[in-house]
Design an enzyme around this catalytic site. Structure first.
Site, PDB file in Angstrom:
ATOM      1  N   ARG A 212       0.872  -1.172   0.000  1.00  0.00           N
ATOM      2  CA  ARG A 212       0.000   0.000   0.000  1.00  0.00           C
ATOM      3  C   ARG A 212       0.909   1.221   0.000  1.00  0.00           C
ATOM      4  O   ARG A 212       2.049   1.155   0.466  1.00  0.00           O
ATOM      5  CB  ARG A 212      -0.901   0.015   1.237  1.00  0.00           C
ATOM      6  CG  ARG A 212      -1.821  -1.194   1.367  1.00  0.00           C
ATOM      7  CD  ARG A 212      -2.638  -1.108   2.658  1.00  0.00           C
ATOM      8  NE  ARG A 212      -3.560  -2.235   2.804  1.00  0.00           N
ATOM      9  CZ  ARG A 212      -3.283  -3.366   3.425  1.00  0.00           C
ATOM     10  NH1 ARG A 212      -2.076  -3.532   3.987  1.00  0.00           N
ATOM     11  NH2 ARG A 212      -4.173  -4.339   3.519  1.00  0.00           N
ATOM     12  N   LYS A 237      -2.175  -1.797   7.660  1.00  0.00           N
ATOM     13  CA  LYS A 237      -3.608  -1.581   7.871  1.00  0.00           C
ATOM     14  C   LYS A 237      -4.115  -2.528   8.959  1.00  0.00           C
ATOM     15  O   LYS A 237      -3.822  -3.709   8.946  1.00  0.00           O
ATOM     16  CB  LYS A 237      -4.365  -1.837   6.564  1.00  0.00           C
ATOM     17  CG  LYS A 237      -5.838  -1.470   6.618  1.00  0.00           C
ATOM     18  CD  LYS A 237      -6.478  -1.649   5.260  1.00  0.00           C
ATOM     19  CE  LYS A 237      -7.944  -1.263   5.291  1.00  0.00           C
ATOM     20  NZ  LYS A 237      -8.582  -1.427   3.965  1.00  0.00           N
ATOM     21  N   HIS A 301      -2.602   2.627  -6.177  1.00  0.00           N
ATOM     22  CA  HIS A 301      -3.007   1.364  -5.539  1.00  0.00           C
ATOM     23  C   HIS A 301      -3.205   0.254  -6.564  1.00  0.00           C
ATOM     24  O   HIS A 301      -3.186  -0.930  -6.213  1.00  0.00           O
ATOM     25  CB  HIS A 301      -4.298   1.573  -4.739  1.00  0.00           C
ATOM     26  CG  HIS A 301      -4.543   0.523  -3.699  1.00  0.00           C
ATOM     27  ND1 HIS A 301      -3.749   0.366  -2.579  1.00  0.00           N
ATOM     28  CD2 HIS A 301      -5.490  -0.446  -3.608  1.00  0.00           C
ATOM     29  CE1 HIS A 301      -4.201  -0.629  -1.847  1.00  0.00           C
ATOM     30  NE2 HIS A 301      -5.256  -1.151  -2.454  1.00  0.00           N
ATOM     31  N   ARG A 304      -0.558  -2.451  -6.539  1.00  0.00           N
ATOM     32  CA  ARG A 304      -0.757  -3.539  -5.563  1.00  0.00           C
ATOM     33  C   ARG A 304      -1.743  -4.559  -6.123  1.00  0.00           C
ATOM     34  O   ARG A 304      -1.521  -5.766  -6.018  1.00  0.00           O
ATOM     35  CB  ARG A 304      -1.256  -2.955  -4.246  1.00  0.00           C
ATOM     36  CG  ARG A 304      -1.635  -3.982  -3.170  1.00  0.00           C
ATOM     37  CD  ARG A 304      -1.970  -3.255  -1.881  1.00  0.00           C
ATOM     38  NE  ARG A 304      -2.834  -4.028  -1.002  1.00  0.00           N
ATOM     39  CZ  ARG A 304      -2.393  -4.862  -0.051  1.00  0.00           C
ATOM     40  NH1 ARG A 304      -1.095  -5.063   0.095  1.00  0.00           N
ATOM     41  NH2 ARG A 304      -3.237  -5.504   0.726  1.00  0.00           N
ATOM     42  N   HIS A 327      -4.330  -9.836   3.856  1.00  0.00           N
ATOM     43  CA  HIS A 327      -5.789  -9.853   3.934  1.00  0.00           C
ATOM     44  C   HIS A 327      -6.263 -10.719   5.100  1.00  0.00           C
ATOM     45  O   HIS A 327      -5.733 -11.811   5.318  1.00  0.00           O
ATOM     46  CB  HIS A 327      -6.388 -10.419   2.637  1.00  0.00           C
ATOM     47  CG  HIS A 327      -6.284  -9.483   1.476  1.00  0.00           C
ATOM     48  ND1 HIS A 327      -6.380  -9.895   0.163  1.00  0.00           N
ATOM     49  CD2 HIS A 327      -6.084  -8.134   1.421  1.00  0.00           C
ATOM     50  CE1 HIS A 327      -6.248  -8.852  -0.637  1.00  0.00           C
ATOM     51  NE2 HIS A 327      -6.062  -7.776   0.099  1.00  0.00           N
ATOM     52  N   TYR A 336      -9.434 -11.299  -6.889  1.00  0.00           N
ATOM     53  CA  TYR A 336      -8.515 -11.182  -8.027  1.00  0.00           C
ATOM     54  C   TYR A 336      -8.723 -12.277  -9.067  1.00  0.00           C
ATOM     55  O   TYR A 336      -8.271 -12.144 -10.201  1.00  0.00           O
ATOM     56  CB  TYR A 336      -7.057 -11.179  -7.533  1.00  0.00           C
ATOM     57  CG  TYR A 336      -6.752  -9.969  -6.695  1.00  0.00           C
ATOM     58  CD1 TYR A 336      -6.602  -8.717  -7.279  1.00  0.00           C
ATOM     59  CD2 TYR A 336      -6.643 -10.057  -5.307  1.00  0.00           C
ATOM     60  CE1 TYR A 336      -6.342  -7.589  -6.513  1.00  0.00           C
ATOM     61  CE2 TYR A 336      -6.389  -8.934  -4.529  1.00  0.00           C
ATOM     62  CZ  TYR A 336      -6.238  -7.709  -5.139  1.00  0.00           C
ATOM     63  OH  TYR A 336      -6.001  -6.595  -4.381  1.00  0.00           O
TER      64      TYR A 336
END
Length: 354
Positions: A212, A237, A301, A304, A327, A336
């Site tokens: 990120r 995050k 972004h 990524r 994640h 994805y």
């Protein structure tokens, strides 16, 4: 020269009808001199404080985000007391600056609808009617209404310590948007057309490690381990740490970059020796995207997203991709699979078999 910004507090305000950033610090312990070397400071005899004009270049030089709260000065006395408690609780719980700013502004909007009420006396029925008003009359987006709900719940559950609140209205369904992905050739073009060595290393690091932009600016030299070819991403995050891969080609180029720029603490520092801003990196990517003459409306972004998609297309296990991206849920990573072009391109349409 590296400056310890924790010694200074920056507050947005006004002076002589102009927007300024006040610089507050302990005059007995610290001096304004370190800041003089990176920014043109001024002194107000009337306010007995140092300040700089509130301009983008000054904010970037300071390297800190000035958190502003929309219309906070228009709150009633009672509301201001509760608002201060709200901000203190957010800070004590170590919420990120972005979340703090979002929650605070949503809470202000809520308080301004109930000027005749003490916040602690606003009933669940009034809150419900307010949220319906936001959805039907203001026509706020699904994201904004969900954010406003969370901000209100935080006040009653975390500040006032009341029971968990349940609003008898359905939460708006968030749109299921697919991540925006660049092809390998598009990534290559953006990076190659970015000729500044530092800027190129930033883009390569984000794409090569799936970072990120906030993780890229927080990356320190000590976080890279050339022996194990791994990088320690700290406080990402959700305040989580994780380990990502260090590409071999990137390591060689980063060594050349280090000799030229000689960063002291952070891997990527601005010309004043301070941590780079996320805004600067966003502009670096935007410039590269424009040079590539791409028509895609994407931000940094997307590098990524492209990292994850290209790994998936090359056969990397989705569980490993989940770990590299940090994640919480595999469902997020599985998104994805919907944008992987190779898997879709292999499918033959029934029309072609007619």
């Amino acid at each position: 020269m590296s400056i310890d910004f924790s010694n200074y507090k920056f507050v947005s305000g006004e002076h002589k009808n102009k927007k300024v950033i006040w610089i507050l610090f302990d005059y007995k312990k610290y001096s304004i001199d370190p800041l003089r070397n990176i920014i043109s400071v001024k002194y107000s005899n009337t306010q007995k404080s140092w300040y700089v004009p509130d301009l983008n270049r000054n904010r970037q030089s300071i390297g800190l985000e000035i958190i502003e709260f929309q219309n906070a000065n228009n709150l009633t006395k009672e509301h201001k007391i509760e608002f201060d408690r709200y901000i203190q609780t957010l800070k004590l719980k170590s919420y990120s600056p972005n979340t703090l700013k979002t929650y605070a502004n949503e809470f202000i909007a809520f308080l301004q609808m109930f000027t005749q009420y003490n916040p602690q006396e606003i009933t669940t029925d009034l809150i419900r009617r307010y949220l319906v008003y936001c959805a039907q009359d203001l026509e706020l987006s699904e994201f904004t209404i969900n954010s406003r709900m969370n901000a209100i719940k935080f006040y009653y559950e975390q500040v006032l310590h009341l029971n968990r609140m349940f609003f008898d209205i359905p939460r708006p369904k968030k749109p299921n948007l697919l991540p925006k992905v660049l092809s390998v050739n598009e990534v290559r073009q953006i990076i190659n057309l970015t000729t500044n060595l530092k800027h190129q290393m930033i883009l390569k690091s984000i794409y090569g490690m799936g970072l990120r932009v906030s993780e890229a600016v927080n990356l320190k030299i000590e976080d890279l381990d050339s022996d194990t070819m791994l990088v320690h991403i700290k406080g990402a995050k959700g305040k989580k740490d994780r380990i990502v891969i260090l590409p071999e080609t990137l390591l060689l180029e980063l060594r050349e970059y280090y000799v030229v720029y000689k960063p002291k603490e952070y891997l990527f520092e601005n010309r004043f020796g301070n941590q780079m801003s996320t805004r600067s990196i966003q502009m670096i990517f935007k410039n590269g995207l424009e040079l590539s003459k791409s028509r895609k409306k994407v931000g940094v972004h997307s590098l990524r997203h492209s990292f994850a998609t290209h790994l998936l297309e090359s056969g990397t296990d989705v569980i490993l991709i989940q770990q590299l991206l940090g994640h919480n849920s595999i469902k997020t990573t599985l998104t994805y699979t919907h944008v992987s072009r190779k898997s879709i391109q292999k499918i033959q349409s029934p029309l072609d078999r007619l």
